[in-house]
Design an enzyme around this catalytic site. Structure first.
Site, short mmCIF file in Angstrom:
data_model
loop_
_atom_site.label_atom_id
_atom_site.label_comp_id
_atom_site.label_asym_id
_atom_site.label_seq_id
_atom_site.Cartn_x
_atom_site.Cartn_y
_atom_site.Cartn_z
N GLU A 231 -3.88 -10.10 27.30
CA GLU A 231 -4.31 -10.45 25.94
C GLU A 231 -5.75 -10.92 26.04
O GLU A 231 -6.01 -12.05 26.44
CB GLU A 231 -3.44 -11.60 25.39
CG GLU A 231 -1.96 -11.27 25.27
CD GLU A 231 -1.64 -10.42 24.05
OE1 GLU A 231 -2.56 -10.02 23.32
OE2 GLU A 231 -0.44 -10.15 23.84
N CYS A 265 -9.40 -15.74 19.79
CA CYS A 265 -9.54 -14.30 20.07
C CYS A 265 -9.54 -13.51 18.77
O CYS A 265 -10.29 -12.55 18.64
CB CYS A 265 -8.41 -13.84 20.98
SG CYS A 265 -6.79 -14.37 20.42
P1 NAD Z 1 -11.53 -16.82 30.97
O1 NAD Z 1 -11.11 -15.41 31.19
O2 NAD Z 1 -12.74 -17.29 31.65
O3 NAD Z 1 -10.34 -17.82 31.41
C1 NAD Z 1 -9.03 -17.69 30.95
C2 NAD Z 1 -8.08 -18.11 32.05
O4 NAD Z 1 -8.22 -17.20 33.13
C3 NAD Z 1 -8.38 -19.49 32.65
O5 NAD Z 1 -7.16 -20.11 33.03
C4 NAD Z 1 -9.20 -19.17 33.88
O6 NAD Z 1 -9.15 -20.15 34.88
C5 NAD Z 1 -8.50 -17.91 34.31
N1 NAD Z 1 -9.29 -17.04 35.19
C6 NAD Z 1 -10.56 -16.59 34.99
N2 NAD Z 1 -10.92 -15.81 36.04
C7 NAD Z 1 -9.86 -15.79 36.90
C8 NAD Z 1 -9.62 -15.21 38.17
N3 NAD Z 1 -10.54 -14.46 38.78
N4 NAD Z 1 -8.43 -15.42 38.77
C9 NAD Z 1 -7.48 -16.18 38.17
N5 NAD Z 1 -7.65 -16.77 36.98
C10 NAD Z 1 -8.83 -16.57 36.34
O7 NAD Z 1 -11.61 -16.97 29.41
P2 NAD Z 1 -12.18 -18.20 28.56
O8 NAD Z 1 -13.62 -17.95 28.35
O9 NAD Z 1 -11.75 -19.49 29.12
O10 NAD Z 1 -11.33 -17.96 27.21
C11 NAD Z 1 -11.84 -17.31 26.15
C12 NAD Z 1 -11.49 -15.82 26.18
O11 NAD Z 1 -10.08 -15.65 26.02
C13 NAD Z 1 -12.10 -15.11 24.99
O12 NAD Z 1 -12.56 -13.85 25.39
C14 NAD Z 1 -10.93 -14.96 24.02
O13 NAD Z 1 -11.08 -13.95 23.08
C15 NAD Z 1 -9.81 -14.72 24.96
N6 NAD Z 1 -8.52 -15.00 24.31
C16 NAD Z 1 -7.69 -13.95 24.01
C17 NAD Z 1 -6.48 -14.17 23.35
C18 NAD Z 1 -5.55 -13.04 23.02
O14 NAD Z 1 -4.40 -13.30 22.68
N7 NAD Z 1 -5.95 -11.78 23.08
C19 NAD Z 1 -6.13 -15.47 23.00
C20 NAD Z 1 -7.00 -16.52 23.32
C21 NAD Z 1 -8.20 -16.26 23.98
#
Ligand code: NAD
Length: 459
Positions: A231, A265
């Site tokens: 997602e 998102c």
């Molecule tokens: P992010 O991808 O940086 O982090 C999200 C999660 O992933 C965190 O727990 C982070 O620690 C983890 N993560 C990141 N890189 C990783 C890796 N290499 N290995 C393991 N875990 C890892 O995202 P963010 O900037 O914190 O959140 C915002 C993003 O999330 C935006 O793009 C938003 O649109 C998206 N989002 C999508 C939805 C959906 O349902 N489609 C919902 C909420 C947020």
């Protein structure tokens, strides 16, 4: 590793709330093993028994609503009203799952020639969830409740910013009667997360976050042939067509952009307005954006709180500045205020065109991108030219036509007509293209991590 900590920080005061030591690899493995051990008994509980525990979790969430809401607002700066609504949504997901889960997951008779057959929806094992900070409760609830209903064990690696919310949720689950350790919380680095994906007892991975992280996680899971649900982000387009009710469109698009401090998102992010309405839309939209009350998220009348962190604010500011340098018109906002807290002003960019971050990428904060379209067809074309495809909206007085546009032409997973919304427990939630794949909520979400097992008996 033992000397390193996860830290949570209040975005309003910039003060540290708490620290949590990272787990060692052995400690993380023990969390996986405990979840698996609990799963071996949980999977044999009948569907109604599991549903009763899920319903109790919903009740416990409502009981702890205020305490949980205050914690989330402290950790990520959400408006307190939004935090309370989020807990209500989580409880509604539990209600929906407890009511419909047993029917959706029941054995299904199938017709076959010369034999009797049925499909059993068997649990698969421990499902690992990696989640973002923007909905500290909802993000963790939406995948875990459906997986638990299906009989799986669940792990959570939450975003650092809301580590306390993950722990609070685990305690709620256990107080409501979920077997201890079935829902395990991990305090781990991204490298350790790769180890968890590879762990033999982990059978599926679900991740919500940026497409950059999603690509990495899906590649890791793909290498060990494990199913993923992704997602990811988006730059959802809201079309204001020639026959739109402009008042409704402006009001809804303002609310849809700043909801959750602009960090959702499925926030409305790009506003694609036909020439007929363009100038009037930009004027009315900017006036309403300038009137937004920015401030302390714990105060009930605040409309926009701080962003979650300094790096997130810097990223947004850079995208705004680059868009302006490439020709976007800054109508209002765009300056970091001189005050404590990671605030960003309500910002409107008009005349947004291809090649600018405001057109191509996701602006994850209170900055709106307004794009001019020649006509209705051009508006739909621009919306679909995005690399993302999560949600979107259509404003038109011709609802029948809007329904056809939504169903036949909008290349996204969700479309809202003359409204803005986030998620409903009964409707599939998810995207296409760089917004990911798989669905949460509804029967579709309940079946993402089950083994649809075909069983055939000789007649
Ligand atoms: P992010 O991808 O940086 O982090 C999200 C999660 O992933 C965190 O727990 C982070 O620690 C983890 N993560 C990141 N890189 C990783 C890796 N290499 N290995 C393991 N875990 C890892 O995202 P963010 O900037 O914190 O959140 C915002 C993003 O999330 C935006 O793009 C938003 O649109 C998206 N989002 C999508 C939805 C959906 O349902 N489609 C919902 C909420 C947020």
């Amino acid at each position: 590793m033992a000397d390193k900590h996860l830290t949570t920080t209040n975005p309003l005061t910039e003060e540290v709330i708490a620290t949590y030591p990272y787990m060692t690899d052995d400690e993380a493995d023990a969390v996986v093993q405990t979840s698996h051990d609990a799963f071996r008994e949980w999977r044999l509980r009948d569907l109604d028994d599991r549903a009763a525990v899920i319903a109790a979790i919903g009740a416990k969430l409502r009981e702890k609503k205020e305490e949980f809401a205050q914690l989330m607002t402290r950790e990520v700066g959400k408006l307190i009203g939004d935090s309370r609504d989020e807990i209500e949504l989580c409880a509604a997901i539990c209600d929906y799952t407890a009511e419909h889960g047993p029917k959706v997951l029941a054995d299904e008779e199938r017709e076959v020639d010369g034999a009797n057959a049925f499909v059993a929806h068997a649990p698969v094992g421990v499902i690992y969830g990696i989640q973002p900070w923007n909905f500290p409760a909802y993000q963790a609830v939406r995948y875990s409740i459906s997986s638990l209903m299906a009989g799986n064990g669940v792990l959570l690696k939450h975003a650092e910013n809301c580590t306390g919310s993950g722990v609070f949720l685990r305690d709620i689950y256990e107080e409501a009667g979920l077997p201890k350790g079935l829902f395990g919380v991990l305090f781990i680095t991204h490298d350790q997360s790769d180890r968890v994906i590879e762990h033999d007892l982990v059978r599926g991975v679900t991740m919500t976050g940026s497409d950059k992280a999603g690509r990495h996680i899906a590649a890791k899971a793909g290498a060990v042939v494990k199913k993923t649900v992704l997602e990811l982000g988006s730059n959802d387009a809201y079309l204001v067509l020639d026959d739109a009710d402009l008042d409704v469109a402006v009001k809804t698009c303002v609310a849809g952009r700043i909801y959750n401090n602009g960090q959702t998102c499925v926030n409305a992010k790009r506003f694609i307005v036909t020439e007929t309405n363009y100038d009037a839309f930009v004027k009315a939209y900017s006036e309403q954006f300038e009137a937004i009350k920015v401030g302390d998220p714990t105060e009930e009348d605040t409309q926009l709180g701080p962003m979650v962190s300094k790096p997130q604010r810097e990223k947004l500011h850079k995208q705004v500045e680059e868009s302006v340098a490439k020709g976007a018109r800054l109508v209002t906002g765009g300056k970091i205020p001189d005050r404590a807290g990671w605030f960003y002003p309500p910002t409107v960019l008009a005349d947004v065109t291809p090649g600018q971050p405001a057109y191509e990428d996701e602006l994850f904060g209170p900055a709106a991108s307004i794009i001019k379209a020649k006509d209705d067809d051009d508006a739909m074309r621009i919306a679909n030219s995005s690399r993302y495809g999560l949600g979107g909206g259509i404003f038109s007085k011709d609802v029948e036509r809007a329904k056809r546009l939504a169903a036949e032409h909008f290349d996204t997973g969700m479309v809202f007509i003359n409204s803005f919304d986030v998620a409903s427990p009964s409707l599939p939630f998810g995207g296409v293209k760089d917004s990911g794949y798989g669905r949460e909520h509804g029967p579709e979400g309940l079946k993402e991590f089950v083994n649809a097992k075909a069983i055939k008996i000789a007649a």
